[in-house]
Design a protein around this motif. Structure first.
Motif: not given
Length: 211
Positions: A134-137, A142-143, A169-171, A187-192
């Motif tokens: 990840p760029v940021f945790r 978590s792995d 952790n990109i927003h 690439a994002v998961v939770s931000a969208i």
């Protein structure tokens, strides 16, 4: 040899679990309307038959908008559905092996980088893009080993010409810094997936990238 130009800038990684209380298909379609231009389906905890079912539902939407659908780390699903490609990490099937499979020869292969030393291995040659993860945790993954940070992206950019897809952790507030550091795509998961309005969230992220 990678065969694909990589014109994508906003990459959604989605699973049913990430879209709490909503249909992941609805979230995906809204995200596309907002500006997502490539989607990865990442289902870690379901059977192959369930994964295939979800992928076949999602590809109806991605095909409608001409958006590539990438499967996370599941050769069986990738083989069964005519998706755009597969994304693998350090502990999955190797890109060199994948490129030899007849059903993957003309497909996109993405490969996640967790150590700089990976840039020297033959897997890079066979990959179409590199996931910087990840760029940021982040809690969604978590792995992972290295938290790359902006300096990490810059360092990788100096060592390879492959397209770089940054995730972790990109927003809205750090997108521009990540692009400026050398990433080609966010690439994002939770931000969208966790946004009240996935279409608006995607639109704002894409706008930030294009600024």
């Amino acid at each position: 040899m990678s065969l694909h130009p990589f014109p994508y800038q906003l990459y959604l990684v989605i699973s049913e679990a990430d879209c709490i209380g909503r249909s992941f298909l609805t979230v995906a379609e809204k995200a596309i309307l907002g500006g997502v231009d490539i989607i990865q389906l990442r289902e870690k905890n379901c059977s192959n038959s369930e994964f295939i079912k979800k992928a076949s539902q999602l590809i109806e939407i991605t095909d409608k908008y001409n958006i590539p659908l990438i499967i996370n780390d599941n050769i069986e699903v990738t083989k069964n559905i005519n998706v755009a490609g597969i994304h693998v990490g350090n502990n999955d099937a190797k890109p060199t092996y994948l490129r030899q499979q007849p059903f993957l020869q003309n497909k996109i292969i993405g490969y996640s980088i967790e150590y700089l030393s990976q840039l020297e291995n033959e897997q890079i040659t066979e990959s179409d893009y590199l996931g910087i993860s990840p760029v940021f945790r982040t809690n969604t993954k978590s792995d992972t080993v290295t938290e790359w940070g902006l300096d990490g992206i810059t360092k990788i950019r100096q060592l390879t010409e492959k397209p770089l897809v940054a995730i972790g952790n990109i927003h809205l507030t750090n997108v521009k810094d990540i692009i400026n550091a050398g990433a080609d795509c966010i690439a994002v998961v939770s931000a969208i997936c966790s946004a009240d309005d996935p279409q608006k969230a995607a639109y704002e992220l894409k706008n930030e990238i294009l600024k």
